[in-house]
Design an enzyme around this catalytic site. Structure first.
Site, mmCIF file in Angstrom:
data_model
loop_
_atom_site.group_PDB
_atom_site.id
_atom_site.type_symbol
_atom_site.label_atom_id
_atom_site.label_comp_id
_atom_site.label_asym_id
_atom_site.label_seq_id
_atom_site.Cartn_x
_atom_site.Cartn_y
_atom_site.Cartn_z
ATOM 1 N N HIS A 191 0.818 -1.225 0.000
ATOM 2 C CA HIS A 191 0.000 0.000 0.000
ATOM 3 C C HIS A 191 0.847 1.268 0.000
ATOM 4 O O HIS A 191 0.325 2.358 -0.236
ATOM 5 C CB HIS A 191 -0.932 0.032 1.220
ATOM 6 N N ASP A 227 -2.489 -10.528 -2.462
ATOM 7 C CA ASP A 227 -3.069 -10.107 -1.181
ATOM 8 C C ASP A 227 -4.553 -9.776 -1.416
ATOM 9 O O ASP A 227 -4.939 -9.376 -2.511
ATOM 10 C CB ASP A 227 -2.309 -8.870 -0.682
ATOM 11 N N HIS A 229 -6.144 -7.255 -0.453
ATOM 12 C CA HIS A 229 -6.327 -5.833 -0.706
ATOM 13 C C HIS A 229 -5.536 -5.382 -1.926
ATOM 14 O O HIS A 229 -4.412 -5.831 -2.139
ATOM 15 C CB HIS A 229 -5.883 -5.029 0.521
ATOM 16 N N ASP A 316 -4.281 -13.097 3.308
ATOM 17 C CA ASP A 316 -5.538 -12.645 3.912
ATOM 18 C C ASP A 316 -6.741 -12.984 3.037
ATOM 19 O O ASP A 316 -7.867 -12.564 3.325
ATOM 20 C CB ASP A 316 -5.492 -11.149 4.261
HETATM 21 C C1 OKP Z 1 -2.933 -4.360 4.639
HETATM 22 B B1 OKP Z 1 -2.570 -5.502 3.687
HETATM 23 C C2 OKP Z 1 -9.167 -2.726 9.547
HETATM 24 C C3 OKP Z 1 -9.640 -1.973 8.330
HETATM 25 C C4 OKP Z 1 -8.661 -2.028 7.226
HETATM 26 C C5 OKP Z 1 -6.385 -1.456 6.572
HETATM 27 C C6 OKP Z 1 -6.141 -2.801 6.023
HETATM 28 C C7 OKP Z 1 -4.733 -2.884 5.491
HETATM 29 C C8 OKP Z 1 -4.388 -4.234 4.925
HETATM 30 N N1 OKP Z 1 -8.646 -1.857 10.514
HETATM 31 N N2 OKP Z 1 -7.421 -1.388 7.554
HETATM 32 O O1 OKP Z 1 -3.066 -5.329 2.384
HETATM 33 O O2 OKP Z 1 -2.942 -6.800 4.168
HETATM 34 ZN ZN ZN Z 2 -4.173 -7.288 2.634
#
Ligand code: OKP
Ligand code: ZN
Length: 376
Positions: A191, A227, A229, A316
């Site tokens: 990110h 991932d 996200h 994830d």
């Molecule tokens: C990082 B990676 C939970 C809501 C989401 C950010 C998620 C970041 C994910 N607090 N917050 O891509 O696994």
């Molecule tokens: Zn993620």
């Protein structure tokens, strides 16, 4: 960095198939482990108006390390931290300068800050200026970030820099001819943009490695982000470049973090047009459909003609992940690794997300084992 110049003996030129790559050790997958990772240990994160315990905890990589050792995947080493010069190939100097000094700036505001993590509260969104670096630390935190869920801690810079060193050492391994390597580190990276942190990420390890592979002689490099996200930082870093292909399978940004990037109509721009492939999927997607997207991503990588592959390895996508919405099972990750091996490219795995802490080791190492078994 080995800094080996590109010549006709170079592995990237000589071979794309593993049997002919004889300059390195193809039987073992070396792991570069960030032994400094626990220096980054956020206390709480902002989640829907409340401070909750961090999901991105040091335990995550310790479970992966334990599983790696248990299955004897290969040697585990710890390299030197990344130098500022190498980091500046990917990140803006003004951002690196901010990160390097952030903790002491924060504590200088109030000695009591030494006991609490730093968070941003003010952001220069549309109509504000981002070219002037403010004197105010609070304003700088906002200028160089995009969410309030990413604590900056006393050890963040040291941990992140050591982690980028792991990604660089892995890239070096591929340049020296190995079939694969694994950078086992946190905080994650995908990110983080050229000049911002967010999503638990500070330095974009995958992007730093992809750039190092380019600098080490690979003419075209692909980044495959699996991932849950979308890897908004990696995409943004390479969006206008035709030498690095970015493809990502992720939760649809209409409903999933990071919300504002990762749509299917983002194809790249300028020289990079056609070198960006997003494959958003709805929350609840099962492995059978996810795997079809993986095949599509791998076809894109092949069509692009990549000579090396960096995988942003987040697990994830696991059905039990507490903050994500896909439904992959542990055994599916063996197939994921095997499918990736089918690209027949020198491959660096870079650890990203995965928050079902007790299963993260099994799932991540399943990908690596599936890869190894298929790669032969
Ligand atoms: C990082 B990676 C939970 C809501 C989401 C950010 C998620 C970041 C994910 N607090 N917050 O891509 O696994
Ligand atoms: Zn993620």
């Amino acid at each position: 960095m080995s800094g080996a110049p590109l010549n006709h003996h170079h592995p990237f030129v000589q071979c794309r198939v593993t049997e002919t790559c004889s300059s390195g050790d193809n039987r073992l997958m070396r792991t570069y482990f960030n032994t400094e990772h626990a220096l980054h240990r956020g206390q709480k994160e902002m989640f829907r108006g409340e401070m909750v315990p961090c999901f991105e905890v040091p335990d995550r990589v310790d479970f992966v390390l334990k599983e790696l050792r248990h299955r004897k995947l290969g040697p585990v080493e710890t390299p030197e931290p990344a130098s500022l010069d190498v980091l500046a190939r990917t990140h803006q100097p003004r951002y690196l300068d901010f990160l390097a000094n952030a903790w002491s700036d924060w504590v200088a505001l109030d000695p009591a800050n030494a006991q609490r993590d730093a968070f941003p509260s003010y952001w220069p969104i549309r109509t504000f200026r981002s070219d002037v670096v403010p004197d105010s630390f609070h304003a700088r935190m906002g200028l160089f970030s995009f969410d309030a869920g990413t604590p900056l801690t006393s050890g963040t810079w040291v941990a992140a820099r050591a982690g980028a060193g792991c990604a660089l050492a892995g890239a070096d391994r591929l340049i020296d001819g190995d079939r694969a390597a694994f950078a086992l580190t946190r905080p994650p990276g995908h990110h983080a943009g050229a000049d911002f942190f967010g999503g638990y990420c500070f330095l974009n390890n995958a992007a730093i490695a992809a750039q190092a592979l380019r600098d080490g002689g690979a003419k075209r490099v692909a980044v495959l982000d699996i991932d849950y996200h979308h890897g908004n930082g990696t995409q943004a870093i390479f969006y206008a470049r035709g030498d690095v292909f970015f493809t990502s399978i992720h939760g649809d940004p209409r409903t999933e973090y990071p919300y504002f990037l990762g749509h299917a109509d983002e194809h790249g721009e300028g020289e990079g047009l056609g070198a960006n492939l997003n494959l958003p999927l709805p929350r609840g997607t099962e492995f059978i459909d996810w795997r079809i997207a993986l095949a599509q991503a791998l076809r894109g990588i092949e069509r692009f003609g990549a000579e090396a592959l960096v995988v942003s390895l987040g697990v994830d996508t696991f059905v039990q992940d507490p903050i994500s919405g896909f439904r992959l099972r542990s055994e599916n990750y063996l197939d994921v690794g095997a499918d990736i091996a089918g690209a027949k490219l020198p491959t660096l795995f870079v650890f990203e997300g995965g928050y079902a802490v007790h299963d993260v080791g099994i799932n991540a190492v399943n990908v690596l084992q599936g890869f190894n078994e298929a790669a032969g």
